[in-house]
Design an enzyme around this catalytic site. Structure first.
Site, PDB file in Angstrom:
ATOM      1  N   LYS A  64       0.857  -1.192   0.000  1.00  0.00           N
ATOM      2  CA  LYS A  64       0.000   0.000   0.000  1.00  0.00           C
ATOM      3  C   LYS A  64       0.890   1.239   0.000  1.00  0.00           C
ATOM      4  CE  LYS A  64      -4.367   1.036   2.336  1.00  0.00           C
ATOM      5  NZ  LYS A  64      -5.113   0.843   3.587  1.00  0.00           N
TER       6      LYS A  64
HETATM    7  O1  G3P Z   1      -7.766   1.546   5.410  1.00  0.00           O
HETATM    8  C1  G3P Z   1      -8.017   2.800   4.899  1.00  0.00           C
HETATM    9  C2  G3P Z   1      -9.371   3.384   5.237  1.00  0.00           C
HETATM   10  O2  G3P Z   1     -10.384   2.449   5.070  1.00  0.00           O
HETATM   11  C3  G3P Z   1      -9.418   4.167   6.524  1.00  0.00           C
HETATM   12  O3  G3P Z   1     -10.708   4.471   6.953  1.00  0.00           O
HETATM   13  O4  G3P Z   1     -12.263   5.174   8.731  1.00  0.00           O
HETATM   14  O5  G3P Z   1      -9.823   5.726   8.945  1.00  0.00           O
HETATM   15  O6  G3P Z   1     -11.258   6.895   7.269  1.00  0.00           O
HETATM   16  P1  G3P Z   1     -11.015   5.643   8.033  1.00  0.00           P
END
Ligand code: G3P
Length: 214
Positions: free
Chosen positions: A83
């Protein structure tokens, strides 16, 4: 449509897997920190729980370091996907990793044109963050719809992985738009199973069954 679980919590991943909801896993530095475990140890353990892709994020910010970090992450297991954050150096690393046959997931994508650049660089997956866009009053799902359309227009092979999902409606919209993958927190997966009429229906069936036995 593939479902990934957005988690570095082994217990959650096992529970979701048991329910047939895990085609892959995504992690990020925040989720790894939350797990309180060693990065390499936890990624290797997750990779054994699923045959699907497991995203592990680099923490360097310059192209050379991202490339060598990515090459090292890819050695941890066959199903590791590297990633990489969306930035110019990140695109150099994606191009070089792709040339080495290493799969990549370009993360922190907040615009249609960023997604175009990730595809041009050869990313295997692109992660548009819908929830964080919604949080600032923009329309995250509209961006996803545009990216799906743009990739179709030009036959890009990059898969659209909808990330930063906050609620079941995000998944419904992503499926209707034809997104390839949604990466979902376990609590949202659980929310998807429920409906008040299902709960009421189960209660009624149980009560009727009990009464018929009298
Ligand atoms: O893994 C990346 C993403 O899904 C993060 O989500 O909830 O931290 O905005 P969030």
């Amino acid at each position: 449509m593939k479902f990934f679980i957005d988690s570095a919590d082994i217990n959650e991943i096992k529970l979701a897997n048991e329910r047939g909801w895990v085609d892959g896993v995504t992690t990020n530095p925040t989720l790894i920190a939350k797990s309180g475990r060693n990065f390499e140890e936890v990624i290797k353990e997750i990779c054994k729980l699923t045959k699907g892709p497991v995203s592990a994020e680099v923490i360097s910010l310059n192209a050379e370091e991202m490339f060598s970090e990515g090459k090292n992450l890819a050695k941890w297991a066959d199903n590791v996907v590297v990633k990489i954050p969306m930035c110019e150096d990140g695109m150099i690393a994606v191009k070089k990793l792709t040339a080495e046959g290493i799969k990549t997931n370009v993360t922190l994508v907040f615009s249609q044109v960023q997604a175009l650049l990730a595809a041009k660089a050869g990313a295997t997956m692109v992660s548009p963050f819908v929830g964080r866009l919604d949080d600032i009053g923009a329309n995250g799902m509209a961006m996803v719809g545009d990216i799906v359309q743009m990739y179709q227009n030009y036959d890009f092979a990059t898969e659209v992985l909808v990330a930063s999902i906050r609620s079941p409606i995000h998944i419904q919209d992503a499926a209707l738009m034809g997104a390839d993958i949604a990466t979902i927190p376990f609590k949202v997966m659980q929310q998807m199973t429920g409906h008040p009429l299902t709960t009421k229906g189960i209660e009624m069936f149980m009560a009727d069954w009990k009464n018929a036995q009298k």
